[in-house]
Design an enzyme around this catalytic site. Structure first.
Site, PDB file in Angstrom:
ATOM      1  N   ASP A 109       0.815  -1.222   0.000  1.00  0.00           N
ATOM      2  CA  ASP A 109       0.000   0.000   0.000  1.00  0.00           C
ATOM      3  C   ASP A 109       0.847   1.270   0.000  1.00  0.00           C
ATOM      4  OD1 ASP A 109      -2.013  -1.841   0.433  1.00  0.00           O
ATOM      5  OD2 ASP A 109      -2.897  -0.753   2.121  1.00  0.00           O
ATOM      6  N   HIS A 127       3.778  -2.192   3.225  1.00  0.00           N
ATOM      7  CA  HIS A 127       3.852  -0.828   2.694  1.00  0.00           C
ATOM      8  C   HIS A 127       5.180  -0.636   1.977  1.00  0.00           C
ATOM      9  CE1 HIS A 127       0.749  -0.622   5.801  1.00  0.00           C
ATOM     10  NE2 HIS A 127       0.221   0.354   5.081  1.00  0.00           N
TER      11      HIS A 127
HETATM   12 NI    NI Z   1      -2.592   3.277   3.224  1.00  0.00          NI
END
Ligand code: NI
Length: 198
Positions: free
Chosen positions: A9, A152
């Site tokens: 993400d 991430h």
């Molecule tokens: Ni996010």
């Protein structure tokens, strides 16, 4: 064959191109939930991602909590990022709502744009604990068949964890697939948190 889906993400960021090289070295396909304002900064990384066969999804334009903004604002967040991806030749598939926050109103907006929501069931909290061995340990100990793993790619410590996550889980017999593969596709307006085809 047991499967897991790696999802990344908040990018594309400064470390995403390096991550794409790592994934290519290991012949692994992943799913990227990209943020519109990041796409504007690094459109070339989106093209590299697409050329490598990764799934590319929508993580809003600038990462608001979609349950805290109006339906119109939520629609603009998603539609703008869809357009940015299409401009790079990408057909966006599925949305990860920022913070995993959704409600029936958000799902209605997503559904009207042809999207379903995809959350996760393994969260190593890599944004909080920026420590590669910790991220590796949390992901590999929690992985189960059908797991959707949240990471991430904007953190170098998370990207550094990927080779060991891949080699550890492959040694246990896991196959790395995309979100569309592990879910069999997400119906517009619905939400999933794990794979239905482990
Ligand atoms: Ni996010």
């Amino acid at each position: 064959m047991p499967c897991v889906a790696l999802t990344f993400d908040d990018g594309p960021g400064a470390h995403t191109s390096r991550l794409l090289d790592i994934l290519a070295d290991h012949d692994v396909k992943a799913t990227f939930y990209t943020v519109g304002r990041q796409i504007e900064q690094r459109p070339g990384v989106i093209r590299k991602m697409a050329a490598a066969g990764h799934q590319i999804g929508n993580h809003s334009y600038d990462h608001p909590q979609l349950t805290a903004v109006s339906a119109d604002a939520a629609r603009r967040q998603i539609a703008t990022t869809d357009a940015l991806l299409r401009a790079q030749g990408v057909t966006p598939s599925t949305v990860r709502p920022p913070y995993g926050s959704y409600n029936t109103s958000v799902l209605q907006v997503l559904g009207s744009l042809g999207h379903g929501a995809v959350n996760w069931n393994v969260d190593p909290r890599d944004w909080q604990d920026k420590d590669t061995p910790t991220v590796v340990q949390r992901v590999t100990s929690a992985a189960r068949p059908g797991a959707i793993l949240l990471m991430h790619d904007v953190h170098s410590t998370s990207v550094d964890a990927v080779p060991q996550i891949i080699t550890t889980l492959k040694a246990r017999g896991y196959h790395f697939v995309t979100v569309d593969q592990i879910t069999g596709g997400v119906a517009p307006g619905s939400a999933v948190h794990s794979g239905m085809h482990p």
